[in-house]
Design a protein around this motif. Structure first.
Motif, short mmCIF file in Angstrom:
data_model
loop_
_atom_site.label_atom_id
_atom_site.label_comp_id
_atom_site.label_asym_id
_atom_site.label_seq_id
_atom_site.Cartn_x
_atom_site.Cartn_y
_atom_site.Cartn_z
N TYR A 14 -7.02 -9.56 1.64
CA TYR A 14 -7.31 -8.95 2.45
C TYR A 14 -7.39 -7.51 1.29
O TYR A 14 -7.62 -6.74 1.69
N ASP A 19 -12.64 -6.16 5.93
CA ASP A 19 -13.22 -5.80 7.27
C ASP A 19 -12.74 -7.34 8.11
O ASP A 19 -12.86 -7.64 9.53
N LEU A 20 -12.42 -8.43 7.52
CA LEU A 20 -12.03 -9.35 8.19
C LEU A 20 -10.53 -10.04 8.10
O LEU A 20 -9.75 -10.99 9.55
N ASP A 22 -5.66 -9.05 7.31
CA ASP A 22 -4.90 -8.55 7.42
C ASP A 22 -4.13 -8.61 6.19
O ASP A 22 -3.49 -9.75 6.61
N VAL A 31 -6.23 -13.12 11.03
CA VAL A 31 -7.48 -12.60 10.34
C VAL A 31 -7.45 -11.94 12.01
O VAL A 31 -7.16 -11.98 12.38
N ILE A 32 -8.42 -11.20 11.58
CA ILE A 32 -8.93 -9.98 11.97
C ILE A 32 -10.23 -10.13 13.45
O ILE A 32 -10.07 -10.20 14.09
N HIS A 33 -10.65 -10.75 12.99
CA HIS A 33 -12.02 -11.58 13.44
C HIS A 33 -11.89 -12.64 12.81
O HIS A 33 -12.52 -13.27 12.35
N PRO A 34 -11.97 -14.28 14.28
CA PRO A 34 -11.57 -15.19 14.32
C PRO A 34 -13.26 -16.26 14.18
O PRO A 34 -13.34 -16.55 13.22
N ASP A 35 -14.61 -15.30 14.83
CA ASP A 35 -15.60 -15.75 14.92
C ASP A 35 -15.98 -14.64 13.88
O ASP A 35 -15.97 -13.06 13.68
N VAL A 36 -16.61 -14.24 12.55
CA VAL A 36 -17.34 -13.44 11.49
C VAL A 36 -18.15 -12.75 12.23
O VAL A 36 -18.91 -13.27 12.67
N PRO A 37 -18.03 -11.81 12.86
CA PRO A 37 -19.49 -10.35 12.85
C PRO A 37 -20.49 -10.48 11.73
O PRO A 37 -20.40 -10.88 10.95
N GLU A 41 -20.60 -11.55 6.58
CA GLU A 41 -20.88 -12.87 6.05
C GLU A 41 -20.52 -12.68 4.68
O GLU A 41 -19.54 -13.74 4.32
#
Ligand code: SF4
Length: 61
Positions: A14, A19-20, A22, A31-37, A41
């Motif tokens: 973190y 961004d991914l 916390d 995990v903030i985003h389980p799928d990487v926006p 990457e």
């Protein structure tokens, strides 16, 4: 994917990929985003490369 059994709360993920990931109230990663926006990457790869516990795995969609 975050393996919460392996995470020991170093905080590199973190710090380097905020961004991914916390932290929870004990310093362990969440995990903030389980799928990487799109566009994040590089952060995901940096987090994988810098987790000393190898607790972060990138999976192909
Ligand atoms: S770098 Fe790895 S061990 Fe450290 S908080 Fe993140 S997932 Fe946990």
């Amino acid at each position: 994917m975050l393996d919460t059994e392996r995470c020991t709360g170093h905080g590199r993920c973190y710090s380097l990929a905020g961004d991914l990931f916390d932290s929870d109230d004990r310093g362990y990663s969440t995990v903030i985003h389980p799928d990487v926006p799109a566009g994040l990457e590089d952060q995901a790869r940096t987090a994988v490369a810098n987790c000393p516990e190898r607790a972060i795995l990138l999976e192909d969609a």
